[in-house]
Design an enzyme around this catalytic site. Structure first.
Site, PDB file in Angstrom:
ATOM      1  N   LYS A 191      -1.444  -1.238  -4.685  1.00 60.16           N
ATOM      2  CA  LYS A 191      -2.355  -1.643  -3.609  1.00 60.16           C
ATOM      3  C   LYS A 191      -2.810  -3.069  -3.848  1.00 60.16           C
ATOM      4  CE  LYS A 191      -2.449   2.970  -3.539  1.00 60.16           C
ATOM      5  NZ  LYS A 191      -3.578   3.875  -3.547  1.00 60.16           N
ATOM      6  N   ASP A 204      -2.671 -15.950   2.392  1.00 61.82           N
ATOM      7  CA  ASP A 204      -2.510 -17.319   1.900  1.00 61.82           C
ATOM      8  C   ASP A 204      -2.557 -17.316   0.371  1.00 61.82           C
ATOM      9  OD1 ASP A 204      -2.183 -18.174   4.477  1.00 61.82           O
ATOM     10  OD2 ASP A 204      -4.254 -18.855   4.714  1.00 61.82           O
ATOM     11  N   HIS A 212       2.924   3.149  -5.188  1.00 59.93           N
ATOM     12  CA  HIS A 212       1.476   3.386  -5.196  1.00 59.93           C
ATOM     13  C   HIS A 212       0.664   2.105  -5.392  1.00 59.93           C
ATOM     14  CE1 HIS A 212      -2.213   5.716  -6.627  1.00 59.93           C
ATOM     15  NE2 HIS A 212      -1.868   6.339  -5.522  1.00 59.93           N
ATOM     16  N   SER A 230       0.848  -1.192   0.000  1.00 60.76           N
ATOM     17  CA  SER A 230       0.000   0.000   0.000  1.00 60.76           C
ATOM     18  C   SER A 230       0.880   1.237   0.000  1.00 60.76           C
ATOM     19  CB  SER A 230      -0.907  -0.014   1.237  1.00 60.76           C
ATOM     20  OG  SER A 230      -1.824   1.057   1.210  1.00 60.76           O
ATOM     21  N   LEU A 231       0.263   2.380  -0.259  1.00 61.25           N
ATOM     22  CA  LEU A 231       0.992   3.644  -0.159  1.00 61.25           C
ATOM     23  C   LEU A 231       1.407   3.890   1.285  1.00 61.25           C
ATOM     24  CD1 LEU A 231       1.953   6.393  -1.298  1.00 61.25           C
ATOM     25  CD2 LEU A 231      -0.389   7.234  -0.948  1.00 61.25           C
ATOM     26  N   TYR A 232       0.472   3.654   2.210  1.00 65.91           N
ATOM     27  CA  TYR A 232       0.765   3.878   3.624  1.00 65.91           C
ATOM     28  C   TYR A 232      -0.251   3.143   4.489  1.00 65.91           C
ATOM     29  CZ  TYR A 232      -3.177   7.188   3.829  1.00 65.91           C
ATOM     30  OH  TYR A 232      -4.416   7.759   3.792  1.00 65.91           O
TER      31      TYR A 232
END
Length: 519
Positions: free
Chosen positions: A203, A208, A201, A106-108
């Site tokens: 996402k 699993d 950037h 993710s970005l953050y």
């Protein structure tokens, strides 16, 4: 009096423009020289794409296999999530139940209560693995360096360091640092503004052998009131392995976060992303080759002819700073080949199409387009303090300029713009839905992190997935997804841009023209 008023207005606008140019001047120079020169030098010539004329959905997009891996699955393995809270609850449950691996890119990661609950679920999965003496269980988290480091006392890093202390060797956190953020620019730009140079950037959220591809970040607004897209792929082992390898490939070119909140460059990375003497040439070359090895090796294992499947997924990688432009190449070819009787629905949370994309849509295809974007009120920066508060009007200006070009070409009937509105939510949707002339549902969708703008193509690290399907149930899910979004939209006309809340200050128009490659 009139002259004095004009003078005050001129000084006010001038001060704002000067403030912006003080921050962007050196960046614009960087954009026009080293950054773009590196990209042009490193990008290989576009390979010829062989197009099949078979009208069946299975083969309509098979040419993408020349640029990306192909995974054959069944449509019943795919679930389109509709709401932010559904995305959040799925994340929490799947992370907590994971027995083999958790991979989050993710970005953050936000710092609120909901984010802490997600971190707690990661902890519970680790405790269970430790209890069962499962030494193969692992957690990998990949975030952007500058965005993940924002905040002195509370940041993405401080959210994760307790886990690193408690589960040493089981949890791995990496922070990607753009090789284009360097030198004087890196030293002078304050937090938040340093993010405009380039970011990680992507996402994707993997547990699993299942995973979610999305445009949403891991923070409270994306879990509650920020509309995005989220597609869950269940028990897709080979695809999960691919995306896991892709995240680990980027991680190998990133910084390692330690339990004391310090960072060191990954031991697998020989060249430094910004502390070097060759302007990042060796780092970009090394990182590019690492990612291409992952993508190209899997591309040779195509599954288009696999029996018993009705859905085909093509992962697309776009990493402009590293000279990897597979997503852009596929997008441009797809737009050009779209036929007159076909319809493409395209959404962007931050509408700022590249000139190439605009040129193709306006002049190089006869297909119908219905383009969805945020209204100023649903832009995530609406109401922000300082310079950030002007961001929504940058996108109003880009939309207005594109609308004017549509009108100049008398193409209002073929290309329509829609503006999303919600009383309390913001809009972060991006992607594409593709309709054949005789199809009742979309035969293809593109989902991922790209907004199809300058940042996505040239500055950030992006990943998308092209999902092609014959499965009626999946097509119906995708149809409901975009219908729900478009039901909250209204057509944009000349009158739209005359509304008082669409007024764009002169200084914002100037910034839009001179610095649009940064947003």
């Amino acid at each position: 009096m009139a002259l004095g008023g004009f003078s005050r207005l001129f000084r006010s606008c001038g001060q704002k423009v000067i403030g912006f140019m003080g921050m962007f001047g050196s960046l614009r120079y960087l954009s026009q020289t080293n950054c773009m020169r590196d990209i042009q030098r490193q990008i290989s010539d576009v390979e010829d794409l062989n197009i099949t004329t078979n009208d069946q959905v299975k083969h309509a997009f098979s040419w993408i296999g020349n640029k990306a891996p192909c995974f054959g699955i069944n449509g019943h393995q795919v679930q389109v999530l509709q709401q932010p809270d559904q995305f959040y609850e799925t994340l929490k449950v799947r992370v907590k139940q994971a027995k083999k691996r958790v991979v989050l890119a993710s970005l953050y990661l936000g710092t609120g209560v909901l984010e802490q609950e997600l971190v707690d679920n990661i902890r519970e999965a680790c405790i269970e693995a430790k209890k069962n003496k499962d030494e193969d269980f692992e957690v990998h988290v990949l975030l952007d360096f500058v965005r993940g480091s924002r905040g002195h006392d509370s940041s993405s890093r401080t959210m994760l360091t307790p886990l690193l202390k408690e589960f040493e060797g089981m949890i791995h956190v990496h922070l990607f640092h753009s090789p284009n953020l360097r030198g004087l620019v890196r030293s002078l730009l304050p937090q938040r503004f340093d993010e405009i140079v380039g970011l990680h950037h992507m996402k994707m959220y993997l547990f699993d052998d299942s995973f979610i591809i999305s445009g949403a970040n891991l923070s409270e607004s994306y879990f509650t009131d920020r509309q995005d897209r989220y597609i869950l792929f269940n028990e897709c082992v080979e695809m999960a392995d691919f995306f896991s390898a892709l995240v680990k490939g980027v991680a190998a070119c990133s910084f390692v976060l330690h339990s004391d909140n310090t960072v060191t460059l990954s031991p697998y990375c020989k060249a430094h992303p910004f502390d070097d003497k060759d302007d990042g040439v060796e780092y970009k070359k090394e990182a590019r080759q690492r990612i291409l090895d992952i993508v190209r090796n899997k591309r040779n294992e195509g599954q288009l002819t696999r029996d018993g499947v009705d859905t085909w997924v093509y992962p697309l990688v776009q990493m402009g700073p590293l000279g990897i432009q597979d997503d852009e190449q596929v997008m441009k070819h797809m737009l050009r080949k779209a036929k007159k009787e076909e319809k493409l629905l395209l959404a962007s949370g931050y509408f700022n199409l590249t000139e190439d994309y605009m040129q193709i849509i306006l002049q190089e295809t006869d297909a119908q387009f219905d383009i969805l974007m945020s209204s100023p009120e649903t832009n995530g920066f609406f109401g922000a303090k300082g310079v950030s508060g002007a961001v929504p009007f940058l996108y109003v200006q880009t939309a207005k300029e594109f609308y004017n070009r549509i009108c100049q070409g008398d193409q209002e009937a073929r290309i329509q713009l829609q503006e999303y509105f919600h009383e309390t939510w913001s809009f972060h949707v991006k992607g594409l839905w593709y309709y054949f002339s005789d199809s009742k549902g979309p035969a293809m969708t593109i989902i991922g992190s790209s907004n199809f703008g300058h940042r996505s193509v040239y500055r950030d690290l992006e990943c998308q997935a092209v999902v092609v399907t014959n499965n009626t149930s999946l097509q119906n899910q995708l149809k409901k997804e975009h219908e729900d979004l478009y039901q909250r939209s209204s057509p944009m006309t000349e009158d739209t841009f005359k509304q008082l809340n669409r007024y764009v200050p002169l200084w914002v128009k100037f910034v839009t023209r001179t610095c649009r490659t940064f947003f």
